[in-house]
Design a protein around this motif. Structure first.
Motif: not given
Length: 400
Positions: A266-269, A271-272, A298, A301, A304-305, A307
């Motif tokens: 999974t990427d940062e997008d 996760a957000a 991640p 990530a 940070k988000a 999640t």
């Protein structure tokens, strides 16, 4: 006020709020199977009484543990394939020889409901012995209506044969059965048009899951399953981004899924998107370990988000034959670098959230089911730190 029972002289990790919710001199009171009080002993109602008083001797009380991702019901085992892999055989070679998920499907189709229950009970008993009070059980090893129905009936029976809460998930879109002859779209039609409505009418599934991956089903095929499930009023979950990034995390979030699980790629997008939708990230270190993966989820990530992160055993015959939430927490810490607080929340509060049951379980708060785990430990970190050691003193389910 008269309670059914009160546990006192205890230290609590209530998990209420966004931390462990520690109470040093605490008490928990139960009435009619629900928590009537949880907090500092000095704040118990004036003049309280109880039919039973339990002195915990300074032990710790946490919410009962929640395993929010398992495949507990299946036929046969895959120990022989594990041995073949150790001797150098690839997964592809094993699959071509009739192994892999196909072998589990064959064994599950051949098993009666009684046999499936009998096979799953020892696995469930091990979870219960470590303080588990709620377990999610997926189907997905039948891949036809008859066997998926039998598997989900077996899962429901487990909740009647043991003092544990069981939630069921239909995972028809798990893999392609041999008789589909490679036609994934036609099989997804069968899942959506035949299987899902029948299982919904029988009230056998609390949620619907799918495996969105190159070796399984595409995002478009997965979205069709989600749309069919939501039309029937069923909650959704997703096996996502385990082996590659098909943006399954964002797909799950866009459809309002309770959780997306695995998530190594999974990427940062993604996760957000999950954080914004309230979709929980369920991390499964047992499968990561068993498959000798090197790409970790991640976690930074997700932090940070914002999640939410849960942990689960992913108990299954092929990639995670794990029946210990205690070991799962240790793996979450050592392999994924999660904190003690994240690990404990991951098998209580956040696991309950991943099942859509946080209003019922997962924290020590009045009104919730009185599901407790009482531990012989000096500090919560021991639950994550030890390997192969079970410090459970007592397990309480619905006040008993």
């Amino acid at each position: 006020m008269r309670f059914d029972r009160v546990w006192f002289n205890a230290r609590l990790a209530t998990l209420a709020g966004d931390d462990l919710g520690i109470v040093e001199n605490g008490a928990v009171a139960a009435k009619d199977g629900r928590i009537a009080f949880a907090g500092p002993a000095g704040e118990l109602p004036t003049g309280w009484d109880a039919a039973e008083r339990i002195d915990c001797g300074g032990r710790w009380i946490t919410p009962g543990l929640v395993d929010c991702h398992t495949h507990l019901v299946f036929g046969g085992d895959r120990a022989h394939e594990f041995e073949l892999r150790l001797n150098g055989a690839s997964y592809e070679e094993i699959a071509r020889a009739g192994g892999g998920i196909v072998s589990t499907v064959k064994a599950t189709r051949a098993a009666s409901e009684d046999a499936l229950v009998a096979g799953a009970l020892p696995r469930l008993d091990h979870l219960i012995a470590e303080g588990c009070t709620t377990v999610e059980i997926k189907s997905g090893y039948g891949l036809d209506l008859e066997t998926e129905t039998r598997s989900l009936r077996a899962a429901r029976r487990l909740g009647r044969e043991r003092p544990v809460s069981v939630t069921t998930t239909f995972l028809g879109a798990h893999a392609l059965p041999p008789e589909a002859n490679g036609d994934k779209d036609a099989f997804i039609d069968k899942v959506c048009i035949e299987m899902l409505p029948a299982l919904a009418r029988a009230s056998l599934a609390d949620a619907v899951d799918a495996f969105c991956e190159g070796i399984a089903f595409s995002p478009e095929q997965t979205a069709r399953v989600f749309d069919a499930a939501k039309a029937l009023g069923l909650k959704i979950k997703l096996h996502a981004d385990q082996l590659s990034n098909l943006h399954g995390a964002k797909l799950a979030a866009d459809h309002g899924a309770l959780s997306a699980d695995h998530l190594e790629y999974t990427d940062e997008d993604g996760a957000a998107a999950m954080a914004k939708a309230g979709t929980v990230a369920v991390l499964l270190p047992g499968a990561f370990y068993m498959l000798r993966e090197t790409k970790v989820p991640p976690v930074a990530a997700f932090r940070k988000a914002g999640t939410r992160m849960a942990l689960a055993t992913d108990c299954n015959p092929g990639t995670s034959p794990l029946t210990s939430l205690l070991l799962t927490m240790n793996m979450g810490a050592t392999l994924f670098r999660m904190t003690v607080e994240e690990c404990i929340a991951g098998v209580t509060r956040e696991a309950a959230r991943a099942l859509g049951k946080l209003d019922e379980i997962g924290t020590l708060e009045p009104g919730k089911s009185c599901d407790l785990a009482i531990w012989n430990i000096e500090r919560p970190a021991e639950l994550v730190y030890r390997i192969g050691f079970n410090p459970l003193h007592a397990r309480i389910w619905r006040g008993q």
